[in-house]
Design an enzyme around this catalytic site. Sequence first.
Site, PDB file in Angstrom:
ATOM      1  N   GLU A  60       0.817  -1.223   0.000  1.00 27.35           N
ATOM      2  CA  GLU A  60       0.000   0.000   0.000  1.00 27.35           C
ATOM      3  C   GLU A  60       0.846   1.266   0.000  1.00 27.35           C
ATOM      4  O   GLU A  60       0.554   2.220  -0.729  1.00 27.35           O
ATOM      5  CB  GLU A  60      -0.949   0.019   1.207  1.00 27.35           C
ATOM      6  CG  GLU A  60      -2.147  -0.917   1.079  1.00 27.35           C
ATOM      7  CD  GLU A  60      -1.842  -2.338   1.487  1.00 27.35           C
ATOM      8  OE1 GLU A  60      -0.691  -2.623   1.885  1.00 27.35           O
ATOM      9  OE2 GLU A  60      -2.755  -3.188   1.424  1.00 27.35           O
ATOM     10  N   HIS A 129      -9.569  -5.246  10.701  1.00 27.69           N
ATOM     11  CA  HIS A 129     -10.227  -5.126   9.394  1.00 27.69           C
ATOM     12  C   HIS A 129     -11.556  -4.382   9.469  1.00 27.69           C
ATOM     13  O   HIS A 129     -12.380  -4.485   8.559  1.00 27.69           O
ATOM     14  CB  HIS A 129     -10.471  -6.510   8.786  1.00 27.69           C
ATOM     15  CG  HIS A 129      -9.246  -7.127   8.188  1.00 27.69           C
ATOM     16  ND1 HIS A 129      -8.063  -7.264   8.873  1.00 27.69           N
ATOM     17  CD2 HIS A 129      -9.018  -7.656   6.955  1.00 27.69           C
ATOM     18  CE1 HIS A 129      -7.168  -7.841   8.091  1.00 27.69           C
ATOM     19  NE2 HIS A 129      -7.712  -8.089   6.931  1.00 27.69           N
TER      20      HIS A 129
END
Lengths: 326, 336
Positions: A60, A129
């Site tokens: 990322e 998450h």
Amino acid sequence: MAVIQYREALRQAMVEEMERDDRVFLMGEEVAEYNGAYKVSQGMLDQFGPRRIIDTPISENGFCGIGIGAAMVGLRPIVEFMTFSFSYVAFDQLVNNAANMRYMSGGQFSVPIVFRGNSGVGGSLGATHSHRPEAFYAHVPGLTVLMPSTPADAKGMLKAAIRSDDPIIFIEHENLLGDKGEVSDDRDFLVPIGKASIVRPGRDVTLITYSRMLKITLAAAEKLAEEGIDAEVIDLRSIRPLDIDTLVTSVSKTHRAVIIEEDWPYCGIGAGISDRIMQKAFDELDAPIRRVTAKDVPVPYSRVLEAAMLPDVGKVVAQVHDVLYR
Amino acid sequence: MAQTTTEAKPAVTRNQSVGWLRQMLLIRRFEEQSAKLYQQQKILGFCHLYSGQEAVAVGSIGVLREDDYVFTAYRDHGHAIARGMDPKAGMAEMLGKVSGCSKGKGGSMHFFDAEKGFMGGHAIVGSHIPLAAGVAFAIKYKGGDQACLCYFGDGAMDQGALHEAFNIASLWKLPVIYIVENNMMSMGTQLHRHSWTTDLTLRGGPAYGMPGILVDGNDIEEMARVTRDALRRARAGEGPSFIEAKTYRFRGHSMSDPMKYRSKEEAEKAKEGDPIVLFESLLKERGWIDEPTLEEMHEKIKAEVEEAIQFAEHAPEPPLESLYQDITVAPFIPQE
């Protein structure tokens, strides 16, 4: 008009903008050959090919930086996070590079980029998450933070985001991807950035919310109607900039406000909104602003515990009773 | 932008050499005077000087085309000047003036010059390494044959951003050239204490499928030669290159660094490899420059830097309304 899913609306927005402008491309994990971890980009590789629909390694920090660099020299990247929880790995790129580049360079470089992906408490995904990153990013001058709650807004807001010349944090919700709704097929259908939507007009109390919490808030408003309480429901859509004018107008009418958010309470978005309303319209308030937020705990795995940490209709109704002194 | 023809010439010409020496001297003088202004508290914040490393930037930027791009870290004055930034704009920036290269919003660590393809000084270690890959990505996407040069120090070898960017740059064959300026110190931590191997080419080159080239960064002509090779590779679509340029910074990490981690003897010895002294001797040996010309050059540069300082001192402060300017392209709405 056609009835389509939220994820299809997102896809339509990207497809239409990519057909319109060759500078727009999509990059992220599993967006191409896998057809999107959440099927948002399904079929886009077939239509546009690997030059414009680009699978990245799980890096990322790296691919966000690549997007920003490409935007500095005129491309208009859409960078997908499989979930916005993963954007924390790239926090430096978003906060230091995307947000500051224009200011630091004295206006010489702008960063027309969209970072998009789902977020939120999706259902037993656990603490890592299930993040709600809106407050982190809305804190930063230079970033624009958008959160659509309906398929129509998903499309109109994403198209506006792609056409924007600034870095946009476009946060979808995992639990909204399958929602269906009427969506315009006008290729220039845009929802202007910075404009809230009055989803349900009312006289007695202003309920301010966004993203997935809109559904709970609307359900609470129905319940309140049964008691003869007429709630006005405002969907913020744009978290930054905040449509403070719409909020002040509403509060000036109802004199009471409750903010409903999936985020944590301390330094959450509602805290900032509450402050801004107090600064602009304190004299209009007949009661302190109340907030319904997630509990101040990490997101648990257990279905029972997870439900207990989230806002629900009962919690919203209770706070409305409080501001109405009932 | 127009293209220069430097790259087509295999050897360094006399004119080019003299120009490079002039640039190195200009950078050295600029840095020496910056140190003085810092001590006088006219330059604020953090200020990192490039003295001792000039040959790396001048030798590599010297073989670029005008339409190529350059990124660097916070030790950015030298690269900016080598890329043609007006020293006035740089000095005014450090004095926080509106006439500065970033309108007084960036300071020493954040020089930018879009017109020269100077993509900035970037102050978070390693953070700009993916950005350079992004510019290279855009070059390839648009079908161009430019290249992007990206400099950083040996400390950045330890950042994840570097390794993510290197992998992707190689995977996608991006026209980017990464140059680590190995000055043997990651701030105050010496190379052998921050890197498992002191051979950085092992960490940056073959590990990521690109050439790892070791070069004496104090030898400007060698810098030019290896950069030309890497440019040829980039323009031919063969992908990125990694160059380790060994060099030494004469000053501390920043102006606030007392340099207690290295001996005076080490620093003195390093000055024997001063790239400017080396290049001056070489040019004299070749008969390409003589003492009077050199003296005249030194005097002219002194005057040029003095002029930059005068310009900066007399330049206006940024207007207060600029506080809210250049945040977004769309009208900025402060959330106040």
